[in-house]
Design a protein around this motif. Structure first.
Motif, PDB file in Angstrom:
ATOM      1  N   LEU A 114       0.834  -1.209   0.000  1.00  0.00           N
ATOM      2  CA  LEU A 114       0.000   0.000   0.000  1.00  0.00           C
ATOM      3  C   LEU A 114       0.866   1.255   0.000  1.00  0.00           C
ATOM      4  N   THR A 115       1.978   1.214   0.734  1.00  0.00           N
ATOM      5  CA  THR A 115       2.896   2.353   0.748  1.00  0.00           C
ATOM      6  C   THR A 115       3.544   2.525  -0.621  1.00  0.00           C
ATOM      7  N   GLU A 116       3.986   1.413  -1.227  1.00  0.00           N
ATOM      8  CA  GLU A 116       4.616   1.478  -2.550  1.00  0.00           C
ATOM      9  C   GLU A 116       3.665   2.054  -3.599  1.00  0.00           C
ATOM     10  N   SER A 117       2.380   1.740  -3.480  1.00  0.00           N
ATOM     11  CA  SER A 117       1.394   2.220  -4.454  1.00  0.00           C
ATOM     12  C   SER A 117       0.990   3.674  -4.206  1.00  0.00           C
ATOM     13  N   GLY A 118       1.320   4.214  -3.035  1.00  0.00           N
ATOM     14  CA  GLY A 118       0.924   5.577  -2.696  1.00  0.00           C
ATOM     15  C   GLY A 118      -0.461   5.669  -2.089  1.00  0.00           C
ATOM     16  N   ASP A 119      -1.099   4.517  -1.829  1.00  0.00           N
ATOM     17  CA  ASP A 119      -2.443   4.525  -1.254  1.00  0.00           C
ATOM     18  C   ASP A 119      -2.448   4.703   0.259  1.00  0.00           C
ATOM     19  N   ALA A 120      -1.294   4.476   0.882  1.00  0.00           N
ATOM     20  CA  ALA A 120      -1.209   4.554   2.335  1.00  0.00           C
ATOM     21  C   ALA A 120       0.240   4.782   2.752  1.00  0.00           C
ATOM     22  N   VAL A 121       0.405   5.138   4.009  1.00  0.00           N
ATOM     23  CA  VAL A 121       1.712   5.230   4.642  1.00  0.00           C
ATOM     24  C   VAL A 121       1.567   4.532   5.982  1.00  0.00           C
ATOM     25  N   ALA A 122       2.230   3.390   6.150  1.00  0.00           N
ATOM     26  CA  ALA A 122       2.123   2.607   7.377  1.00  0.00           C
ATOM     27  C   ALA A 122       3.453   2.629   8.107  1.00  0.00           C
ATOM     28  N   CYS A 123       3.426   3.066   9.360  1.00  0.00           N
ATOM     29  CA  CYS A 123       4.662   3.222  10.131  1.00  0.00           C
ATOM     30  C   CYS A 123       4.634   2.430  11.430  1.00  0.00           C
ATOM     31  N   ALA A 124       5.766   1.822  11.749  1.00  0.00           N
ATOM     32  CA  ALA A 124       5.991   1.313  13.093  1.00  0.00           C
ATOM     33  C   ALA A 124       6.344   2.519  13.949  1.00  0.00           C
ATOM     34  N   VAL A 125       5.836   2.546  15.165  1.00  0.00           N
ATOM     35  CA  VAL A 125       6.179   3.587  16.127  1.00  0.00           C
ATOM     36  C   VAL A 125       7.168   2.953  17.096  1.00  0.00           C
ATOM     37  N   ALA A 126       8.392   3.463  17.108  1.00  0.00           N
ATOM     38  CA  ALA A 126       9.435   2.884  17.948  1.00  0.00           C
ATOM     39  C   ALA A 126       9.971   3.915  18.926  1.00  0.00           C
ATOM     40  N   ASP A 127      10.470   3.428  20.051  1.00  0.00           N
ATOM     41  CA  ASP A 127      11.172   4.283  20.994  1.00  0.00           C
ATOM     42  C   ASP A 127      12.457   4.746  20.328  1.00  0.00           C
ATOM     43  N   ASP A 128      12.705   6.043  20.326  1.00  0.00           N
ATOM     44  CA  ASP A 128      13.851   6.578  19.590  1.00  0.00           C
ATOM     45  C   ASP A 128      15.187   6.137  20.171  1.00  0.00           C
ATOM     46  N   SER A 129      15.254   5.876  21.467  1.00  0.00           N
ATOM     47  CA  SER A 129      16.544   5.503  22.055  1.00  0.00           C
ATOM     48  C   SER A 129      16.798   3.997  22.019  1.00  0.00           C
ATOM     49  N   THR A 130      15.747   3.182  22.157  1.00  0.00           N
ATOM     50  CA  THR A 130      15.951   1.728  22.214  1.00  0.00           C
ATOM     51  C   THR A 130      15.593   1.018  20.911  1.00  0.00           C
ATOM     52  N   GLY A 131      14.769   1.645  20.077  1.00  0.00           N
ATOM     53  CA  GLY A 131      14.303   0.999  18.859  1.00  0.00           C
ATOM     54  C   GLY A 131      13.147   0.040  19.078  1.00  0.00           C
ATOM     55  N   GLU A 132      12.717  -0.125  20.330  1.00  0.00           N
ATOM     56  CA  GLU A 132      11.617  -1.036  20.645  1.00  0.00           C
ATOM     57  C   GLU A 132      10.321  -0.551  20.004  1.00  0.00           C
ATOM     58  N   VAL A 133       9.610  -1.455  19.314  1.00  0.00           N
ATOM     59  CA  VAL A 133       8.329  -1.103  18.697  1.00  0.00           C
ATOM     60  C   VAL A 133       7.291  -0.918  19.795  1.00  0.00           C
ATOM     61  N   LEU A 134       6.594   0.217  19.736  1.00  0.00           N
ATOM     62  CA  LEU A 134       5.577   0.571  20.729  1.00  0.00           C
ATOM     63  C   LEU A 134       4.166   0.527  20.161  1.00  0.00           C
ATOM     64  N   GLY A 135       4.059   0.579  18.830  1.00  0.00           N
ATOM     65  CA  GLY A 135       2.739   0.592  18.217  1.00  0.00           C
ATOM     66  C   GLY A 135       2.827   0.843  16.734  1.00  0.00           C
ATOM     67  N   SER A 136       1.723   1.308  16.191  1.00  0.00           N
ATOM     68  CA  SER A 136       1.601   1.526  14.751  1.00  0.00           C
ATOM     69  C   SER A 136       0.805   2.796  14.500  1.00  0.00           C
ATOM     70  N   ILE A 137       1.153   3.487  13.427  1.00  0.00           N
ATOM     71  CA  ILE A 137       0.363   4.637  12.997  1.00  0.00           C
ATOM     72  C   ILE A 137       0.476   4.732  11.492  1.00  0.00           C
ATOM     73  N   GLY A 138      -0.567   5.206  10.849  1.00  0.00           N
ATOM     74  CA  GLY A 138      -0.499   5.315   9.404  1.00  0.00           C
ATOM     75  C   GLY A 138      -1.582   6.205   8.840  1.00  0.00           C
ATOM     76  N   LEU A 139      -1.364   6.581   7.612  1.00  0.00           N
ATOM     77  CA  LEU A 139      -2.334   7.342   6.837  1.00  0.00           C
ATOM     78  C   LEU A 139      -2.853   6.431   5.747  1.00  0.00           C
ATOM     79  N   SER A 140      -4.167   6.358   5.597  1.00  0.00           N
ATOM     80  CA  SER A 140      -4.756   5.501   4.571  1.00  0.00           C
ATOM     81  C   SER A 140      -5.796   6.291   3.790  1.00  0.00           C
ATOM     82  N   VAL A 141      -6.350   5.663   2.774  1.00  0.00           N
ATOM     83  CA  VAL A 141      -7.347   6.284   1.904  1.00  0.00           C
ATOM     84  C   VAL A 141      -6.831   7.654   1.449  1.00  0.00           C
TER      85      VAL A 141
END
Length: 194
Positions: free
Chosen positions: A66-93
């Protein structure tokens, strides 16, 4: 406004938004944990449920496409210091003509109550209004989901009304519930997020 084939790594507020990594078992584990969490499922009914690691891997692949097609932007939300994934956020439609999109997010249980969703919303809004050239981003949540309502308000997304029957009821695609609609425009002031 143009589509985005790669998500620029976005940092701020102690967070790092990055592309989900297809083939990364840590990312697949985080997706599985997030999408099978009872609190997530209380408020969301995905079109394609994720119940195992194979489903989480398919989820990551779909988000990448979906990101490659430009239909969405899907992101992992990570702690900036540890890199640990905390969640997800994205833009769709994403609609390039009207310069609109819909934002969605979830936070892992152990990261809740720390402002992760609000801070991530601030970052993805900057990405949407900046890199993507969006003018309007909408945020909808099930009526009664007060935590998500507070995230929207703190993120500068004003309440615009109620959409009747606009979301699946928990655990079914045969019944519907109402949604509170929030939105932010590119011209709205950026809120202070700590």
């Amino acid at each position: 406004m143009t589509g985005m084939t790669e998500i620029p790594e976005t940092r701020g507020h102690g967070l790092h938004l990055r592309a989900w990594r297809v083939g990364d078992e840590g990312d697949a584990d985080a997706v599985l944990k997030g999408l099978t969490d009872p609190e997530f499922r209380r408020w969301n009914t995905p079109l394609t449920p994720v119940d195992d690691l194979a489903g989480a891997r398919r989820y990551l692949l779909k988000r990448s496409r979906l990101t490659e097609s430009g239909d969405a932007v899907a992101c992992a939300v990570a702690d900036d210091s540890t890199g640990e994934v905390l969640g997800s956020i994205g833009l769709s439609v994403i609609n390039p003509v009207f310069r609109t999109a819909i934002v969605g997010y979830w936070v892992l249980p152990e990261a809740r109550g720390c402002g992760v969703a609000t801070r991530a919303l601030s970052l993805v809004s900057r990405l949407g209004f900046g890199e993507l050239g969006l003018y309007r981003i909408e945020l909808g949540h099930a009526v009664g989901h007060e935590v998500s309502c507070r995230v929207a308000e703190r993120g500068g997304y004003g309440h615009e009304g109620t959409l009747r029957g606009a979301m699946f009821e928990a655990g079914t695609q045969d019944a519907f519930r109402d949604v509170h609609l929030h939105a932010r425009l590119a011209t709205d002031p950026e809120p202070d997020v700590v």
